[in-house]
Design an enzyme around this catalytic site. Structure first.
Site, PDB file in Angstrom:
ATOM      1  N   PRO A  13     -31.642 -28.335 -48.926  1.00  0.00           N
ATOM      2  CG  PRO A  13     -30.323 -29.535 -50.369  1.00  0.00           C
ATOM      3  CD  PRO A  13     -30.388 -29.060 -48.963  1.00  0.00           C
ATOM      4  CD  GLU A  14     -36.879 -29.043 -46.421  1.00  0.00           C
ATOM      5  OE1 GLU A  14     -37.401 -30.163 -46.596  1.00  0.00           O
ATOM      6  OE2 GLU A  14     -36.452 -28.658 -45.330  1.00  0.00           O
TER       7      GLU A  14
END
Ligand SMILES: [Zn+2]
Length: 282
Positions: A13-14
């Site tokens: 996840p960014e």
């Protein structure tokens, strides 16, 4: 070897994923009272308090700083981080916790569950944001790229202090947060800057172009992620990288969409970098 050289998880996840996760439950959890906190296997860092001490506290709101979600309570704050493979889902009920469901924050408005197969995620309690643990986690973070805080002139001034290659400077996150491996490659392509260029050699016009490209790439990711918001809230612990249209990332050996040169792949600091040798100048 998988695309990207195996060093990164395509599902990591960014910033845009974290922000969409926040949007998926922030309104529904606001004002909720904590009934129980179930902690499963150890995560990256210890909680920092007894879970029982959180019972009865209300959730005042949830903000984001970098890739941390800051859940403000009556007294103190819970910092959530999704690590390499974490996903948070808020629902009125969940199925019984599976092997990779390591946190259930049970409230009177629903249960927030952390699903994290690789357990690089974290849930940390701090009494306030001036606490040493909070400063250690949040204190070094650069400016937020979205929401009008990201000043192009200040960005250029900061780059002038760095001799490292621009892509690695972006990944460090201490000038601007949220520019992960994929977004860095894409923004540098849009700005026409070779990822190996020393940051301090980037001229002001090019730095301004890069600043705009970073904002554009992240806003696009948010837009794409926002459109999947409904799926997110119904998800069953499956998270995926938002399906962005990639110009160079993961396209080694393929023709550049702008000039038809062959997209190249190199390693920088153990991460894969992709660029067009013609469109991106040193
Ligand atoms: Zn090209």
């Amino acid at each position: 070897m998988p695309p990207g050289g195996g060093a990164i998880s395509p599902n990591m996840p960014e910033l845009p994923e974290v922000e969409v996760t926040r949007l998926s439950f922030v309104e529904r959890i606001q004002g909720a009272r904590i009934v129980h906190l179930r902690m499963g296997k150890p995560l990256r860092w210890p909680l920092g308090t007894e879970p029982n001490r959180l019972v009865g506290q209300r959730v005042l709101g949830v903000d984001r700083r970098g890739k941390y979600l800051l859940m403000h309570l009556d007294a103190g704050c819970l910092l959530w981080h999704l690590g390499m493979s974490g996903a948070l889902h808020f629902a009125t009920t969940h199925p019984p916790a599976g092997a990779h469901d390591h946190v259930d924050l049970v409230t009177d408005q629903g249960v927030l569950r952390l699903h994290d197969p690789r357990r690089f995620g974290a849930l940390v309690y701090v009494p306030d944001l001036e606490d040493a643990r909070a400063i250690k986690l949040l204190g070094h973070l650069g400016v937020e790229p979205l929401g009008g805080h990201f000043d192009p002139v200040a960005f250029h001034a900061a780059l002038r202090q760095r001799k490292a290659p621009i892509k690695q400077v972006l990944l460090t996150g201490d000038i601007v947060v949220g520019v992960g491996n994929i977004y860095a490659s894409e923004a540098l392509f849009q700005a026409g800057i070779r990822p190996t260029t020393a940051a301090h050699k980037i001229s002001r016009p090019r730095a301004l172009k890069l600043q705009q490209a970073i904002v554009r790439v992240l806003e696009r990711a948010l837009e794409v992620g926002g459109s999947t918001l409904r799926d997110f809230s119904n998800a069953r612990g499956e998270s995926g990288y938002f399906q962005l249209e990639m110009s160079v990332y993961d396209r080694a050996g393929q023709p550049c969409q702008q000039c038809a040169s062959t997209v190249r792949q190199i390693r920088q600091g153990q991460r894969s970098t992709f660029y067009c040798p013609t469109c991106q100048k040193p």
